[in-house]
Design a protein around this motif. Sequence first.
Motif, short mmCIF file in Angstrom:
data_model
loop_
_atom_site.label_atom_id
_atom_site.label_comp_id
_atom_site.label_asym_id
_atom_site.label_seq_id
_atom_site.Cartn_x
_atom_site.Cartn_y
_atom_site.Cartn_z
N ASN A 3 0.82 -1.21 0.00
CA ASN A 3 0.00 0.00 0.00
C ASN A 3 0.86 1.26 0.00
OD1 ASN A 3 0.91 0.34 2.66
ND2 ASN A 3 -0.89 -0.68 3.52
N PHE A 4 0.20 2.41 0.02
CA PHE A 4 0.90 3.69 -0.08
C PHE A 4 1.88 3.89 1.06
CE2 PHE A 4 1.10 8.16 1.22
CZ PHE A 4 1.61 8.74 0.08
N ASN A 5 1.44 3.64 2.30
CA ASN A 5 2.32 3.87 3.45
C ASN A 5 3.56 2.98 3.41
OD1 ASN A 5 0.72 5.86 4.61
ND2 ASN A 5 -0.54 4.38 5.72
N THR A 6 3.39 1.74 2.95
CA THR A 6 4.53 0.82 2.85
C THR A 6 5.55 1.34 1.86
OG1 THR A 6 3.14 -1.08 3.41
CG2 THR A 6 5.23 -1.53 2.32
N HIS A 7 5.08 1.74 0.68
CA HIS A 7 5.99 2.28 -0.33
C HIS A 7 6.67 3.56 0.16
CE1 HIS A 7 5.25 -0.53 -3.49
NE2 HIS A 7 3.95 -0.28 -3.56
N LEU A 8 5.90 4.41 0.80
CA LEU A 8 6.45 5.69 1.28
C LEU A 8 7.51 5.46 2.35
CD1 LEU A 8 6.25 8.81 1.30
CD2 LEU A 8 4.53 8.58 3.11
N ASN A 9 7.20 4.61 3.32
CA ASN A 9 8.13 4.38 4.43
C ASN A 9 9.41 3.68 3.97
OD1 ASN A 9 6.39 5.57 6.30
ND2 ASN A 9 5.33 3.65 6.71
N TYR A 10 9.26 2.63 3.18
CA TYR A 10 10.43 1.89 2.71
C TYR A 10 11.33 2.77 1.84
CZ TYR A 10 9.39 -2.83 4.40
OH TYR A 10 9.20 -3.93 5.20
N ALA A 11 10.71 3.54 0.95
CA ALA A 11 11.50 4.41 0.08
C ALA A 11 12.21 5.50 0.88
CB ALA A 11 10.59 5.04 -0.98
N ALA A 12 11.51 6.08 1.85
CA ALA A 12 12.11 7.13 2.68
C ALA A 12 13.29 6.60 3.50
CB ALA A 12 11.06 7.75 3.58
N THR A 41 12.47 9.11 -2.20
CA THR A 41 11.13 8.87 -1.65
C THR A 41 10.06 9.04 -2.72
OG1 THR A 41 11.89 9.67 0.51
CG2 THR A 41 9.51 9.53 0.16
N ILE A 42 10.20 10.10 -3.52
CA ILE A 42 9.26 10.32 -4.62
C ILE A 42 9.36 9.20 -5.64
CG2 ILE A 42 8.66 11.85 -6.53
CD1 ILE A 42 7.81 12.87 -3.79
N GLY A 43 10.59 8.76 -5.91
CA GLY A 43 10.77 7.65 -6.85
C GLY A 43 10.08 6.39 -6.38
N GLY A 44 9.98 6.21 -5.07
CA GLY A 44 9.29 5.05 -4.52
C GLY A 44 7.79 5.08 -4.70
N LEU A 45 7.25 6.22 -5.12
CA LEU A 45 5.81 6.34 -5.35
C LEU A 45 5.45 6.41 -6.83
CD1 LEU A 45 4.98 9.10 -2.67
CD2 LEU A 45 4.81 6.63 -2.39
N LEU A 46 6.42 6.75 -7.66
CA LEU A 46 6.14 7.04 -9.08
C LEU A 46 5.50 5.90 -9.88
CD1 LEU A 46 9.22 9.22 -10.05
CD2 LEU A 46 6.81 9.88 -10.12
N PRO A 47 5.89 4.63 -9.68
CA PRO A 47 5.25 3.59 -10.51
C PRO A 47 3.73 3.48 -10.32
CG PRO A 47 7.29 2.77 -9.59
CD PRO A 47 7.04 4.09 -8.94
N ASP A 48 3.21 3.99 -9.21
CA ASP A 48 1.75 3.95 -9.00
C ASP A 48 1.05 5.19 -9.52
OD1 ASP A 48 1.46 1.45 -7.95
OD2 ASP A 48 1.50 2.07 -5.86
N ILE A 49 1.74 5.96 -10.34
CA ILE A 49 1.13 7.17 -10.89
C ILE A 49 0.02 6.82 -11.88
CG2 ILE A 49 2.66 7.43 -12.88
CD1 ILE A 49 2.73 10.43 -12.28
N ASP A 50 0.01 5.56 -12.35
CA ASP A 50 -1.05 5.13 -13.28
C ASP A 50 -2.23 4.48 -12.57
OD1 ASP A 50 0.07 2.80 -12.45
OD2 ASP A 50 0.64 2.06 -14.42
#
Length: 253
Positions: A3-12, A41-50
């Motif tokens: 989920n979003f929080n997982t991607h955000l936390n791991y990337a950060a 951190t932003i890169g860790g969210l980018l693939p879900d932009i679609d």
Amino acid sequence: MANFNTHLNYAAIASSLAATALLSAGNIQPITALWLTFLGTIGGLLPDIDSDNSTSMRTLFSLFACVCSFVLICHLYAQVTMLELVLAAVAFYIFIRHSAKSFFEKLTIHRGCCHSLAFIALLSMCIVCMTHYMGYSNATSWLSGLFVAFGGVLHLALDECYSVDLANRKLKSSFGTAMKVISFKNPFISTAQLIAVVALFLIAPPFNSTIDLLSDWHRFQFRPEWLNLQVTSSWLKDILSSTAGIFRGEVPS
């Protein structure tokens, strides 16, 4: 998928650790470490932009709209009044945040071309060229792109890990849809991505200085001197000997 929080936390966390390692080695400045952590951190969210209506998509388009509005302000502030500047920035923000976002949603499908290594490479090269155009050094430009790529690859890896059901020892139907080089369902777009990556690489700044920087770790020290096993063992032996002497009635010297 994660989920979003997982991607955000791991990337950060991963990006901050990588930036801290470069900072500890004396290869970058503190402000650069903060910048690289942000990009990772932003890169860790980018693939879900679609992913339509996802938190990642809303967050990324909000950030993108803010950045674009700020760039517009930087170009217009000396030519218009404050009221015109505010109105133009707000209108531009609303256009990107809503109209551009809706148009992008119609063009993409979740885990399509945006959820691939080719897309991450394209974004990475875009960041390299943009930061170089903004006046950053060659090394900083390439590090910026590498951190975006690092966060993006981490995102894909997490999605693949979450597609494995360890409890029931089986693979979910989503397995294999995250970590892919290109989207074979969209050959035209995937080919265009690869061509764009090559074109951006050709106009990107030289990366020799980046290789030299990433190869220089002679000042890096992971653990302090007092964590040396021999020093710690000797210190513990002294403590135990002193304690035993006290119990035997010996006066420590």
